[in-house]
Design a protein around this motif. Structure first.
Motif, short mmCIF file in Angstrom:
data_model
loop_
_atom_site.label_atom_id
_atom_site.label_comp_id
_atom_site.label_asym_id
_atom_site.label_seq_id
_atom_site.Cartn_x
_atom_site.Cartn_y
_atom_site.Cartn_z
N ALA A 19 0.93 -1.17 0.04
CA ALA A 19 0.06 -0.04 0.18
C ALA A 19 0.93 1.13 0.09
CB ALA A 19 -0.79 0.20 1.16
N ILE A 20 1.76 1.33 0.79
CA ILE A 20 2.78 2.40 0.79
C ILE A 20 3.37 2.56 -0.30
CG2 ILE A 20 4.67 3.40 2.10
CD1 ILE A 20 4.01 1.94 4.64
N PHE A 21 4.25 1.40 -0.80
CA PHE A 21 4.84 1.51 -2.15
C PHE A 21 3.76 2.25 -3.26
CE2 PHE A 21 5.72 -0.52 -6.49
CZ PHE A 21 6.96 -0.14 -6.41
N SER A 22 2.65 1.74 -3.32
CA SER A 22 1.57 2.37 -4.28
C SER A 22 1.31 3.79 -4.18
CB SER A 22 0.45 1.54 -4.55
OG SER A 22 0.52 0.09 -4.25
N VAL A 23 1.13 4.12 -3.01
CA VAL A 23 1.00 5.49 -2.75
C VAL A 23 2.14 6.44 -3.02
CG1 VAL A 23 0.25 7.04 -1.07
CG2 VAL A 23 -0.94 4.90 -0.89
N VAL A 24 3.24 6.08 -2.63
CA VAL A 24 4.33 6.97 -2.68
C VAL A 24 4.95 6.99 -4.02
CG1 VAL A 24 6.80 7.43 -1.99
CG2 VAL A 24 4.93 6.73 -0.25
N LEU A 25 5.05 5.68 -4.64
CA LEU A 25 5.56 5.59 -5.98
C LEU A 25 4.65 5.40 -7.20
CD1 LEU A 25 8.99 4.30 -5.17
CD2 LEU A 25 8.51 3.76 -7.47
N VAL A 26 3.89 4.47 -7.38
CA VAL A 26 2.84 3.91 -8.35
C VAL A 26 2.17 5.21 -8.67
CG1 VAL A 26 1.34 2.44 -9.54
CG2 VAL A 26 3.15 1.79 -7.89
N VAL A 27 1.31 5.76 -7.68
CA VAL A 27 0.54 6.81 -7.94
C VAL A 27 1.03 7.99 -8.74
CG1 VAL A 27 -1.41 8.07 -6.80
CG2 VAL A 27 -1.24 5.82 -6.48
N PRO A 28 1.93 8.61 -7.91
CA PRO A 28 2.67 9.74 -8.43
C PRO A 28 3.12 9.58 -9.99
CG PRO A 28 3.30 9.53 -6.19
CD PRO A 28 2.65 8.15 -6.61
N VAL A 30 2.15 7.43 -12.11
CA VAL A 30 1.15 7.22 -13.31
C VAL A 30 0.73 8.52 -13.48
CG1 VAL A 30 -1.12 6.52 -13.76
CG2 VAL A 30 0.51 4.87 -12.78
N ASN A 31 0.33 9.06 -12.36
CA ASN A 31 -0.21 10.61 -12.16
C ASN A 31 0.55 11.51 -12.88
OD1 ASN A 31 -2.09 12.42 -11.22
ND2 ASN A 31 -1.80 11.16 -9.18
N GLY A 32 1.99 11.73 -12.49
CA GLY A 32 2.67 12.44 -13.48
C GLY A 32 2.98 12.39 -14.89
N ALA A 33 2.93 11.10 -15.50
CA ALA A 33 2.75 10.96 -16.88
C ALA A 33 1.49 11.48 -17.51
CB ALA A 33 2.90 9.09 -16.91
N TYR A 34 0.32 11.28 -16.49
CA TYR A 34 -0.94 11.71 -17.22
C TYR A 34 -0.78 13.22 -17.21
CZ TYR A 34 -5.83 13.52 -16.90
OH TYR A 34 -6.85 13.92 -17.10
N TYR A 35 -0.32 14.04 -16.33
CA TYR A 35 -0.34 15.50 -16.19
C TYR A 35 0.46 15.91 -17.33
CZ TYR A 35 -1.82 15.76 -11.27
OH TYR A 35 -2.50 15.70 -10.17
N THR A 36 1.60 15.36 -17.96
CA THR A 36 2.15 15.80 -19.20
C THR A 36 1.32 16.01 -20.26
OG1 THR A 36 2.83 13.69 -19.82
CG2 THR A 36 4.42 14.75 -18.23
N ALA A 264 10.98 15.30 -16.93
CA ALA A 264 11.12 14.15 -15.86
C ALA A 264 11.06 13.06 -16.62
CB ALA A 264 10.35 14.50 -14.63
N VAL A 265 9.68 12.89 -17.42
CA VAL A 265 9.26 11.82 -18.05
C VAL A 265 10.41 11.46 -19.09
CG1 VAL A 265 7.60 10.49 -19.47
CG2 VAL A 265 6.96 11.82 -17.71
N VAL A 266 10.89 12.37 -19.75
CA VAL A 266 12.04 11.93 -20.74
C VAL A 266 13.28 11.71 -20.17
CG1 VAL A 266 13.78 13.15 -22.33
CG2 VAL A 266 11.04 13.80 -22.31
N MET A 267 13.42 12.10 -18.78
CA MET A 267 14.76 11.49 -18.33
C MET A 267 14.42 10.33 -17.65
SD MET A 267 15.80 12.88 -14.44
CE MET A 267 17.18 12.06 -13.60
N LEU B 121 9.28 11.51 -10.21
CA LEU B 121 7.91 11.80 -9.53
C LEU B 121 7.77 12.82 -8.62
CD1 LEU B 121 9.00 8.22 -7.73
CD2 LEU B 121 7.24 8.54 -9.47
N MET B 122 9.02 13.68 -8.29
CA MET B 122 8.77 14.46 -7.57
C MET B 122 7.73 15.78 -7.63
SD MET B 122 12.48 16.80 -7.71
CE MET B 122 12.67 17.39 -9.15
#
Lengths: 289, 274
Positions: A19-28, A30-36, A264-267, B121-122
């Motif tokens: 749960a922590i792994f998903s909240v901290v890593l997976v969600v941001p 996926v979210n970040g990729a969508y935001y772009t 960041a996604v390119v990176m 991610l940041m």
């Protein structure tokens, strides 16, 4: 009945960490990729904008110069860190009686964080060397290395090698001591010179250590941030900004969340691709035992 | 032949000591200058102090709020590392012992996640967690460290557990021990070497981390790397203080290292071969 028990076990053992792994890593992630692909401004999104954040990122000339600078940094630091680290590992696994003592010293720079060592080396480049140069008339150091883009690059490299070669040294030591002594003895009896033994026996047999150390330095090179901030701060005139610092500046200092995240996604894609290529190439050199 | 070997040894000795000197010299320079007056530093940074002063240390100590930063660093590192050990060993045990597709995929995702740079991610990360962070920033930071550290730690434990025969678990369950009891009483104590590796690798990372705490922590809860950064903007004015601050920031971890040196080296080398 059985699946209920299996489920219970899953929740008991894996529930919290996943749960922590998903909240901290997976969600941001996926979210970040969508935001772009949206007009996200750090707070809200109103519409999808396609690839415009990416085109904007690639139209930014400073992004290109950062990518070039980072690529150069990664390649040079990768080669030098590993060459030095391997050399240290050879010294520390030799017949010397003082080898443990030396090993202790080589590892020390690794204990301090990037910021602390950045400040230390800034003092060395900006003050100590300049003061000495003026006293003894050394042309090379009269002006601080950090004021000049090319010299600042080498300053970054020197500090990176100094810091991370100790860690990689341990990876190589592990590889070197894992070689069976009977193989080495056999080569000695056959009259192989130490250099010959090194290149035809030791290095091929410890190829796995190279895979790991190269992977770690590759990743570390792309993600270098602390040293960059504390040593050059990206200066002079943003010419020594590595990709991490560039993204940080774009998003948090200039408020360009859309392009910052696209960069960041390119990176991420570059790191993933480079790591994949590196690992699959170096795996080919590993000898099965 | 014999003399050649001796010369080789002598050369290694000289190269080794020159390098060792180069590796520690920056620290020596910092220490020497932290004891000097401002004028003496500018005059000759390499010279041994003519007149020793402890004033730099006093000022640095108050300026960086040393005791508070040290406490924060210790608290954050201790809780993050302990929780990482607990959670990732359990997760690794589950994944290594449950031979289902699901656990295989979870393991693959964890391994793949290790190449995701934090920078990717940041930005969404900070937007999403701003509220959580403002509610309790130290707690939030520990929570984040668990999230970011769980993949590597689980990976390290996973490799080790795969080598522990399943008969041990079976014997425990025949004797009537529940899963949890069997794990904590029997399996976990057997994993002490990896636990040391996991603890050292994570502690070094968290103790020295800068970017994440910089984004998350407030002034009251800053850690040692953050309080060292304080001198950064002002260093050109007060060299002596900055140097003293660095000495203070480095001393705790160096002492720790010198005491646990063997564990550090063997821990890292065990982590390297996975």
């Amino acid at each position: 009945m059985k699946s209920a028990r299996a489920m219970k076990k899953f929740i008991k053992f894996a529930g919290i960490p996943l749960a922590i792994f998903s909240v901290v890593l997976v969600v941001p992630f996926v979210n970040g990729a969508y935001y772009t692909f949206t007009d996200w401004d750090g707070f809200e999104t109103t519409k999808l904008v396609g690839f415009s954040n990416y085109t904007k990122s690639f139209q930014d000339p400073t992004f290109w110069s950062t990518l070039r600078f980072t690529a150069l940094f990664v390649v040079v630091s990768l080669i030098l860190v590993n060459a030095v680290a391997f050399g240290l590992a050879l010294i520390v696994t030799s017949q010397l009686r003082s080898k443990n003592f030396l090993r202790t010293f080589f590892f020390v720079p690794n204990l301090v964080g990037g910021v602390v060592l950045g400040v230390i080396w800034q003092f060395i480049f900006n003050s100590a060397l300049v003061a000495l140069a003026n006293k003894y008339d050394w042309e090379l150091f009269k002006q601080s290395w950090l004021q000049d883009t090319n010299k600042a690059f080498w300053a970054l490299i020197i500090v990176t090698v100094w810091q991370s070669s100790g860690y990689m040294m341990i990876v190589y030591i592990t590889g070197l001591v894992s070689i069976e002594t009977d193989v080495l003895e056999a080569s000695q009896i056959d009259g192989a010179s130490p250099l010959r033994t090194l290149f035809t026996i030791k290095i091929p047999l410890m190829a796995q250590a190279f895979t790991i150390a190269l992977f770690l330095t590759l990743r570390g090179g792309f993600m270098a941030y602390d040293v960059n901030v504390a040593l050059t701060g990206g200066g002079p005139f943003r010419t020594t900004e590595l990709i991490s610092l560039h993204i940080f500046q774009d998003a948090f200092a200039n408020g360009n969340f859309g392009t910052g995240q696209s960069k960041a996604v390119v990176m991420f894609l570059i790191v993933a691709l480079a790591a994949l290529v590196q690992v699959s190439v170096s795996k080919r050199y590993e000898v099965q035992r | 032949m014999k003399t050649r070997a001796r010369w080789g040894k002598r050369a290694t000795f000289i190269v080794g000591f020159t390098l060792a000197f180069a590796y520690v010299f920056p620290f020596f320079l910092v220490f020497v200058n932290s004891l000097k007056l401002k004028y003496d530093i500018l005059e000759n940074p390499l010279a041994i102090p003519v007149q020793i002063t402890w004033e730099n240390f006093q000022q640095a100590y108050t300026k960086m709020n040393f005791f508070r930063s040290l406490t924060n660093s210790i608290i954050i590192t201790f809780f993050s590392v302990s929780l990482l050990i607990i959670f990732s060993s359990m997760l690794a045990y589950y994944l290594a012992r449950t031979k289902t597709k699901l656990s295989k995929y979870i393991f693959l995702i964890l391994v793949a996640s290790m190449i995701v740079p934090f920078q990717a991610l940041m930005i969404p990360f900070m937007a999403r967690f701003a509220q959580f962070v403002s509610w309790n920033n130290r707690g939030a930071l520990i929570f984040f460290y668990i999230g970011f550290g769980v993949a590597l730690s689980t990976f390290l434990y996973h490799g080790f557990i795969s080598n522990i025969p399943t008969e041990i678990d079976e014997a425990a369950s025949i004797d009537g021990a529940s899963d949890m009891v069997a794990f904590w009483r029997i399996i976990f104590p057997m994993m002490r070497p990896v636990t040391a590796t996991v603890a050292i690798i994570n502690a070094l990372w968290i103790w020295n981390d800068f970017l994440l705490p910089r984004l998350v922590l407030t002034n009251e809860s800053q850690t040692l790397p953050l309080s060292t950064y304080l001198f950064y903007g002002q260093y050109s004015i007060e060299y002596g203080q900055a140097m003293a601050g660095l000495v203070l920031a480095v001393i705790p971890i160096v002492i720790f290292y010198l005491i646990l040196q063997k564990q550090f080296i063997s821990g890292i080398s065990a982590g390297a071969v996975k």
